[in-house]
Design a protein around this motif. Structure first.
Motif, PDB file in Angstrom:
ATOM      1  N   VAL A 348      -7.508  38.297  28.065  1.00 57.83           N
ATOM      2  CA  VAL A 348      -8.951  38.504  27.854  1.00 57.83           C
ATOM      3  C   VAL A 348      -9.304  38.372  26.370  1.00 57.83           C
ATOM      4  O   VAL A 348     -10.297  37.718  26.007  1.00 57.83           O
ATOM      5  N   GLN A 351      -9.188  34.673  25.456  1.00 56.04           N
ATOM      6  CA  GLN A 351     -10.346  33.943  25.970  1.00 56.04           C
ATOM      7  C   GLN A 351     -11.616  34.298  25.197  1.00 56.04           C
ATOM      8  O   GLN A 351     -12.447  33.435  24.914  1.00 56.04           O
ATOM      9  N   SER A 352     -11.752  35.580  24.848  1.00 59.88           N
ATOM     10  CA  SER A 352     -12.917  36.027  24.069  1.00 59.88           C
ATOM     11  C   SER A 352     -12.926  35.351  22.697  1.00 59.88           C
ATOM     12  O   SER A 352     -13.970  34.862  22.230  1.00 59.88           O
ATOM     13  N   THR A 353     -11.760  35.319  22.062  1.00 61.82           N
ATOM     14  CA  THR A 353     -11.652  34.683  20.744  1.00 61.82           C
ATOM     15  C   THR A 353     -11.976  33.202  20.832  1.00 61.82           C
ATOM     16  O   THR A 353     -12.686  32.656  19.979  1.00 61.82           O
ATOM     17  N   TYR A 355     -13.900  31.745  23.010  1.00 66.04           N
ATOM     18  CA  TYR A 355     -15.342  31.599  23.246  1.00 66.04           C
ATOM     19  C   TYR A 355     -16.134  31.721  21.948  1.00 66.04           C
ATOM     20  O   TYR A 355     -17.065  30.947  21.702  1.00 66.04           O
ATOM     21  N   TYR A 356     -15.772  32.681  21.114  1.00 70.21           N
ATOM     22  CA  TYR A 356     -16.540  32.922  19.890  1.00 70.21           C
ATOM     23  C   TYR A 356     -16.189  31.977  18.744  1.00 70.21           C
ATOM     24  O   TYR A 356     -16.970  31.848  17.797  1.00 70.21           O
ATOM     25  N   SER A 389     -18.628  39.795  18.186  1.00 68.34           N
ATOM     26  CA  SER A 389     -17.376  39.405  18.857  1.00 68.34           C
ATOM     27  C   SER A 389     -16.374  40.549  18.987  1.00 68.34           C
ATOM     28  O   SER A 389     -15.371  40.419  19.684  1.00 68.34           O
ATOM     29  N   ILE A 392     -15.950  42.763  23.063  1.00 70.75           N
ATOM     30  CA  ILE A 392     -15.040  42.477  24.180  1.00 70.75           C
ATOM     31  C   ILE A 392     -13.606  42.924  23.875  1.00 70.75           C
ATOM     32  O   ILE A 392     -12.988  43.626  24.695  1.00 70.75           O
ATOM     33  N   THR A 396     -11.751  45.888  25.874  1.00 71.72           N
ATOM     34  CA  THR A 396     -10.540  45.451  26.586  1.00 71.72           C
ATOM     35  C   THR A 396      -9.346  46.323  26.230  1.00 71.72           C
ATOM     36  O   THR A 396      -8.607  46.783  27.114  1.00 71.72           O
ATOM     37  N   ASN A 658     -12.628  36.411  13.702  1.00 68.00           N
ATOM     38  CA  ASN A 658     -13.565  35.614  14.506  1.00 68.00           C
ATOM     39  C   ASN A 658     -14.687  34.999  13.679  1.00 68.00           C
ATOM     40  O   ASN A 658     -15.089  33.853  13.916  1.00 68.00           O
TER      41      ASN A 658
END
Length: 729
Positions: A348, A351-353, A355-356, A389, A392, A396, A658
């Motif tokens: 997770v 994926q978050s990293t 995305y940002y 960012s 999440i 998590t 990020n």
């Protein structure tokens, strides 16, 4: 049962064997034209010269610290094995960085040359060269752990239950050696690479209007050297200590949780080692899966790398159940669940990293679009993105901590803070960190691949290769920026879980320190039977205790103070570089017309000197502050320090990594021909944003996760001193 350790040793040898195989395979690739070979040689010599100088400085620090630990052992404030464990931890951490960087400096020209043939060929050479770093790190860590276990198991002669506690807490101290070396490597390498990068970008791109990695730019070789010393040697040493630290902290928690049950205790100690060993083998399988097609988009490339990582992660999740079942662990199903929650948290956060920070998604595109109104709005937009960012990853990790804890105690919420459940729940958190890092062999390969691809692009530009080759290397480089940001998020997430496990291990070290100074009871309870709750009561570790509150404030301050020192260090070193590049453009006639060659060596020397000078204060501060806090505020103050450092450091590290990654890829998005393309005002605005982001994502941000763990490690090693001499007890 004790023979299980040999399977861990076997896995380490297999990892190192495949690392050697991939290294030899890479060397068989053609390095390209004479110009390409010459440029690669410049970078290789610069990188090795820097590393040699850094290791000289670090060796002095290690010798001094080893002497201090020896004196502590002489006065019975620490056990006699600690100085040796500390030195080997630092040695192996440095060795992991050295081998990774050696591979990277040989791989860059070969990757550029391979990109002449196809995108897939370039990806394969770069990725498998990155795999050398990944497999070397996990191989050396498991080798160090298994050999130390065998040595201590042979020589240590104490009662059955206490023996494993003694062995695991002693082995934790080589984590301090690894953390110390990692911090010097990360801070020094980060200062070096960003001083060169900022100097090259501001004067080359913005002022002179020449492309990135143009051979006319005097700082371009230093910039390419910096990619290796910061993003390869620094990252390798960083994740070596994360990986080893998570395994050792979990083993120490297992030894403490089952001290009354020697047979279960041994299984709890071996479980994290066996999960890590299985992860090594599955990482190798994942490495062979990675491939792509010609003309692949950024999403296709991310998918290719993701496929290898995801296959390894799914398989380790399945294998974990079999390992814990075969060990006949108490609540094997629940502890397997803790590992799964750790793995899921890693996915997770990754994926978050992505995305940002990837320019395939809206957040980074919005940063790029903000360049229409100048560099100020690019910086504001990036800062806002970085702050948002953090949500999440923080949520998590919070969920992973709670779920890993509860899973290990069969979700017994009503009695989750009972003494026995508390120890087992903390073991669950530790093993979740092991789960997150179990596939480090391949996840680190995706990270180390980045600077290799970046250097390949630099080599292609300086060698004047065809535009199609540069287009392919740019695609690989942009992918590398995202995988590097993902790797940093992953490293920071694992640091949070590992630091929490180390915090629990600190209490166990306090227990040993009290026995060493002759105490037999605490709060009327025999010290051998005392639980974590008994120690919390003895030292009044509550938020109402001003010593704890002061510690929390100091720990939070340390995160910001450390970032301030490293950011300013990059700023000062970059100023020297900017002045030197301007001087060369001004005084060496013919550079812009390709009639004269810049003095690359001078820029390399400036970065090297600046990094060596500037890395000392922030690195030593991370060692000194926990010691001073312990001596003044005692155990309660140290626990507050570690909690404050973990809370503030984790969030700040995610924000910086990020924001920096988004600024970098916003620039890359424009360089691909969007919003005016290279040389436009929009491009210049994002270059300014990228130069601000450089120390964010490559110096201060990634160093924070080492700071968090190093302060924990120092506290553990100095527990004897804190217990024996503290102003407020």
């Amino acid at each position: 049962m004790e023979n299980v350790i040999y399977s861990v040793l076997g896995a380490s040898i297999i990892a190192l064997g495949f690392a050697f195989f991939f290294f030899k395979q890479m060397l068989k690739e053609d390095e390209g034209t004479d110009t390409m070979k010459k440029i690669a040689l410049h970078v290789r010599k610069g990188a090795m010269a820097y590393l040699k100088q850094q290791y000289k400085v670090v060796t002095i620090v290690f010798v001094v610290l080893a002497i201090i630990f020896a004196i502590m052992a002489l006065f019975d404030l620490q056990n006699v094995w600690v100085p040796f464990a500390f030195l080997t931890g630092g040695f192996f951490s440095g060795l992991a960085g050295f081998f990774g960087m050696k591979t990277a400096t040989y791989a860059s020209a070969r990757t550029a040359n391979a990109a002449k043939n196809s995108l897939n060929k370039g990806l394969k050479v770069a990725f498998r060269s990155g795999a050398v770093m990944g497999l070397t790190v996990v191989g050396l860590a498991l080798l160090d752990i298994s050999v130390w276990y065998l040595v201590l198991n042979h020589f240590v002669d104490v009662s059955a239950g206490e023996k494993l506690v003694y062995i695991t807490t002693t082995m934790l101290t080589f984590g301090m050696g690894a953390s110390t070396q990692a911090l010097f490597a990360r801070v020094g390498g980060g200062i070096y690479t960003k001083a060169a990068d900022v100097g090259a970008d501001l004067v080359g791109k913005v002022e002179a209007g020449i492309p990135e990695d143009d051979p006319r730019n005097p700082a371009t070789i230093a910039d390419n050297v910096g990619d290796n010393v910061g993003d390869v040697a620094g990252m390798g040493a960083d994740l070596y200590e994360s990986y080893a630290g998570s395994i050792l902290a979990t083993a120490a928690l297992g030894a403490a949780a089952f001290v009354k049950f020697p047979e279960i205790q041994l299984k709890a100690v071996f479980a994290p080692m066996l999960i890590a060993a299985a992860g090594v083998l599955l990482s190798i399988l994942g490495i062979f899966i990675v491939r792509t097609k010609e003309g692949a988009t950024m999403k296709n490339l991310l998918s290719a790398l993701g496929k290898g990582v995801n296959v390894s992660s799914i398989l380790i999740a399945i294998v974990t159940f079999f390992i814990l079942y075969a060990l006949k662990m108490e609540n094997w199903m629940g502890i397997s669940g803790s590992v799964i929650f750790g793995l899921l948290a890693g996915v997770v956060i990754g994926q978050s990293t992505e995305y940002y920070t990837s320019h395939s998604y809206k957040p980074t595109k919005k940063v790029a679009e903000s360049s229409k109104t100048g560099p100020a709005t690019v910086i504001i937009s990036g800062l806002g993105l970085g702050m948002l960012s953090t949500a999440i990853p923080v949520i998590t990790i919070g969920l992973a901590i709670i779920l890993a804890f509860l899973s290990a105690i069969n979700f017994n919420v009503a009695h989750m803070l009972d003494a026995s459940n508390l120890s087992l729940g903390l073991y669950g958190i530790g093993i979740a960190a092991v789960g997150m890092l179990s596939t480090l062999g391949i996840t680190l390969a995706t990270d180390a691949y980045g600077p290799i691809a970046d250097n390949a692009g630099g080599n292609a530009e300086m060698s004047g290769l065809d535009k199609e080759v540069r287009k392919r290397t740019d695609a690989l480089d942009a992918l590398g920026n995202t995988t590097a940001a993902t790797g940093k998020g992953f490293a920071i997430g694992s640091a949070a879980l590992t630091a929490l496990a180390l915090l629990a291990s600190y209490i166990e070290e306090i227990k040993i320190a009290l026995v060493r100074i002759g105490e037999t009871t605490i709060n009327g309870v025999n010290i051998a039977d005392a639980t974590i709750i008994d120690f919390m009561q003895k030292y009044q570790v509550t938020v109402m205790n001003p010593l704890v509150l002061v510690g929390i404030f100091i720990g939070s301050m340390m995160a910001f103070m450390f970032c301030g020192l490293t950011m300013n260090a990059v700023g000062r070193a970059a100023q020297s570089m900017v002045e030197e590049v301007r001087r060369q453009f001004r005084e060496i006639t013919g550079i812009m017309e390709y009639k004269a060659e810049p003095d690359y060596a001078r820029c390399v020397a400036i970065s090297t000197k600046g990094a060596q000078r500037e890395m000392m204060l922030p690195s030593l501060l991370a060692i000194i502050v926990p010691i001073v806090t312990g001596v003044i505020f005692g155990v309660a103050g140290v626990i507050g320090l570690l909690v404050g450092g973990l809370g503030a450091g984790f969030v700040l590290a995610i924000f910086m990594a990020n924001a920096g990654g988004a600024w970098d890829n916003a620039k890359k998005y424009i360089e691909e021909g969007n919003l005016g393309g290279k040389g436009s005002d929009n491009h210049k605005a994002t270059v300014v944003g990228d130069t601000v982001g450089d120390p964010f994502k490559d110096t201060s941000g990634p160093s924070l996760n080492i700071l968090i763990k190093l302060m924990s490690m120092v506290s553990i090693v100095m527990a004897g001193l804190t217990v024996a001499f503290s102003l407020f007890g």
